[in-house]
Design a protein around this motif. Structure first.
Motif, PDB file in Angstrom:
ATOM      1  N   LEU A  11       0.293  -1.387  -0.169  1.00 61.07           N
ATOM      2  CA  LEU A  11       0.647   0.191  -0.055  1.00 61.07           C
ATOM      3  C   LEU A  11       1.325   1.061  -0.401  1.00 61.07           C
ATOM      4  CD1 LEU A  11      -3.060   1.350   0.716  1.00 61.07           C
ATOM      5  CD2 LEU A  11      -2.550   1.412   2.783  1.00 61.07           C
ATOM      6  N   VAL A  13       0.812   5.041   0.545  1.00 64.10           N
ATOM      7  CA  VAL A  13       0.066   6.258   0.710  1.00 64.10           C
ATOM      8  C   VAL A  13       0.229   7.431   0.504  1.00 64.10           C
ATOM      9  CG1 VAL A  13      -1.104   7.234   3.146  1.00 64.10           C
ATOM     10  CG2 VAL A  13      -0.467   5.023   2.842  1.00 64.10           C
ATOM     11  N   THR A  15      -1.255  11.262   0.958  1.00 58.49           N
ATOM     12  CA  THR A  15      -2.559  11.879   1.228  1.00 58.49           C
ATOM     13  C   THR A  15      -2.402  13.664   1.151  1.00 58.49           C
ATOM     14  OG1 THR A  15      -1.886  11.052   3.543  1.00 58.49           O
ATOM     15  CG2 THR A  15      -3.456  10.231   2.694  1.00 58.49           C
ATOM     16  N   LEU A  43      -2.855   5.094  -1.741  1.00 61.94           N
ATOM     17  CA  LEU A  43      -4.823   5.059  -0.732  1.00 61.94           C
ATOM     18  C   LEU A  43      -4.352   6.884  -0.778  1.00 61.94           C
ATOM     19  CD1 LEU A  43      -5.907   3.903   2.716  1.00 61.94           C
ATOM     20  CD2 LEU A  43      -4.727   6.872   2.374  1.00 61.94           C
ATOM     21  N   ALA A  87       3.487  -1.015   3.871  1.00 59.93           N
ATOM     22  CA  ALA A  87       2.755   0.084   3.682  1.00 59.93           C
ATOM     23  C   ALA A  87       4.223   1.273   3.112  1.00 59.93           C
ATOM     24  CB  ALA A  87       1.905   0.830   5.082  1.00 59.93           C
ATOM     25  N   ILE A  89       4.922   5.401   2.933  1.00 58.63           N
ATOM     26  CA  ILE A  89       3.971   6.053   4.062  1.00 58.63           C
ATOM     27  C   ILE A  89       4.875   7.801   2.527  1.00 58.63           C
ATOM     28  CG2 ILE A  89       2.799   7.388   5.591  1.00 58.63           C
ATOM     29  CD1 ILE A  89       3.615   4.318   7.065  1.00 58.63           C
ATOM     30  N   ALA A  96      -1.518   9.820   7.732  1.00 57.05           N
ATOM     31  CA  ALA A  96      -1.122   9.038   6.982  1.00 57.05           C
ATOM     32  C   ALA A  96      -0.135   8.171   8.204  1.00 57.05           C
ATOM     33  CB  ALA A  96      -0.388   9.851   6.014  1.00 57.05           C
ATOM     34  N   LEU A  99      -2.460   5.738   9.505  1.00 52.93           N
ATOM     35  CA  LEU A  99      -3.345   4.553   7.992  1.00 52.93           C
ATOM     36  C   LEU A  99      -2.257   3.438   7.787  1.00 52.93           C
ATOM     37  CD1 LEU A  99      -5.021   7.235   6.490  1.00 52.93           C
ATOM     38  CD2 LEU A  99      -6.088   5.662   7.663  1.00 52.93           C
ATOM     39  N   GLY A 100      -0.869   3.912   7.828  1.00 50.67           N
ATOM     40  CA  GLY A 100      -0.007   2.268   7.468  1.00 50.67           C
ATOM     41  C   GLY A 100      -0.115   2.285   8.532  1.00 50.67           C
ATOM     42  N   ARG A 107       6.512  -1.271   7.281  1.00 52.53           N
ATOM     43  CA  ARG A 107       6.152   0.116   7.110  1.00 52.53           C
ATOM     44  C   ARG A 107       7.175   0.694   7.043  1.00 52.53           C
ATOM     45  NH1 ARG A 107       2.854  -1.608  10.749  1.00 52.53           N
ATOM     46  NH2 ARG A 107       5.131  -1.023  13.135  1.00 52.53           N
TER      47      ARG A 107
END
Length: 368
Positions: A11, A13, A15, A43, A87, A89, A96, A99-100, A107
């Motif tokens: 994912l 991130v 944002t 995301l 994730a 980020i 952010a 969410l990660g 991460r």
């Protein structure tokens, strides 16, 4: 940390604003090359992910409201909880990083060097990249790419920015476009990045006098339309064509790839133009080119911006700045707020921009 790890679900991130999302695409491409069979999702906030349309490296996008609220936060928590192996980020913000942490077991994230909340963020990360800040010397594209440093060979080059998939232009626009058109993007989201509209008017008038077709771009927002309205009086179709509020990002890609040159400020469309390969003249005021210059599509040498160069170029991108000792200040204008003036921008004259256009794009031949 296992530097040879294989991740099945990743994912990203992202944002922040539309342009920031576009500048994550080299990171996404590098992750795709490193783990070609992984499912990669991005995301971001609603209305910001259009720059990823048709991106071959992105399997899916996840849009969240910019304001989640308690209910939205709980829904996002349930939707994301540990769905991913990694994730990435790309934003220093609290949300952010939260969410990660919710989304992935491992991460890698960007953190601010002096932010009071940074310690808790670092504790949540397996790999941290320290943000260079607006006066820093590391471009944001390179900074995002560094999120993959534990899993990449140090010699791996940063991939190019990936533009959205091209979409055909409306037939009525396609029929009036001429070879050698110059695309001019006048609006800036923030006042401190806005080149004076009267300078844009002189530029458009001068381009038309040179026999060039000028195509105006922008959104349908009130601010963009306020900026563009005075420019419509500088000429008539087909010499001057206003496409503002009529094109999606994929259609803008098509327009730019057919153009001879693009002129615009420090804004998302300038980053998009650079990614298409069209010659770009970017007008920079307080912003630091070492951090925010449009990333060239093609270059035969390492990309090397300096903070203040007057006129400097890499690949298909040329950046113009005023020659002042305070440029770039890395602040939100002279008063350091979004509605601030920027005294440096008016000092970039229309004649200087016209001369750069002449250098980069030959004038069209007069009709026989």
């Amino acid at each position: 940390m296992d530097t040879a790890a294989t991740f099945d679900r990743i994912l990203v991130v992202a944002t922040r604003q539309i342009g920031d999302v576009l500048l994550t695409t080299p990171l996404v491409r590098a992750a795709r090359r490193r783990w070609p069979r992984a499912r990669i999702e991005v995301l971001g906030f609603q209305g910001t992910l259009g720059m990823l349309a048709g991106n071959p490296d992105v399997d899916a996008t996840i849009e969240l409201p910019a304001r989640l609220g308690w209910r939205g936060g709980i829904a996002a928590f349930r939707r994301l909880w540990r769905r991913y192996d990694l994730a990435l980020i790309t934003d220093v913000g609290d949300r952010a990083h939260a969410l990660g942490w919710v989304a992935a077991r491992q991460r890698s994230g960007i953190v601010a060097p002096d932010e009071s909340g940074t310690p808790w963020k670092r504790r949540l990360l397996d790999h941290a990249v320290i943000a260079a800040g607006d006066r820093g010397i590391v471009h944001t594209v390179v900074e995002k790419h560094a999120l993959l440093a534990p899993w990449l060979d140090a010699s791996n080059p940063v991939p190019p920015v990936t533009a959205p998939a091209a979409v055909p232009l409306p037939p009525e626009l396609a029929s009036v476009l001429r070879p050698g058109a110059v695309v001019v993007h006048a609006p800036s989201m923030w006042s401190y990045k806005q080149w004076p509209i009267e300078h844009y008017a002189d530029l458009v008038r001068g381009l038309i006098a040179q026999g060039r077709q000028v195509v105006l771009t922008g959104s349908s927002s009130a601010r963009d339309q306020e900026c563009i309205a005075p420019l419509r009086a500088m000429g008539t179709a087909p010499d001057l064509v206003d496409t503002s509020g009529q094109l999606g990002f994929g259609q803008i890609v098509t327009l730019l790839r057919q153009a001879a040159l693009y002129v615009g400020p420090d804004t998302s469309v300038s980053h998009l133009a650079a990614a298409t390969g069209v010659p770009v003249v970017a007008l920079f005021g307080p912003s630091n080119p070492m951090r925010w210059a449009p990333w060239p599509a093609v270059t035969e040498q390492p990309i090397n911006w300096v903070q203040s160069g007057g006129t400097q170029g890499n690949g298909n991108v040329t950046v113009l700045q005023a020659r002042l000792p305070c440029v770039p200040c890395g602040r939100a204008g002279c008063e350091d707020h979004r509605a601030s003036r920027a005294d440096c921008l008016p000092l970039i004259t229309p004649d200087r921009v016209l001369a750069e256009v002449d250098r980069l794009a030959p004038r069209p031949s007069a009709p026989a």
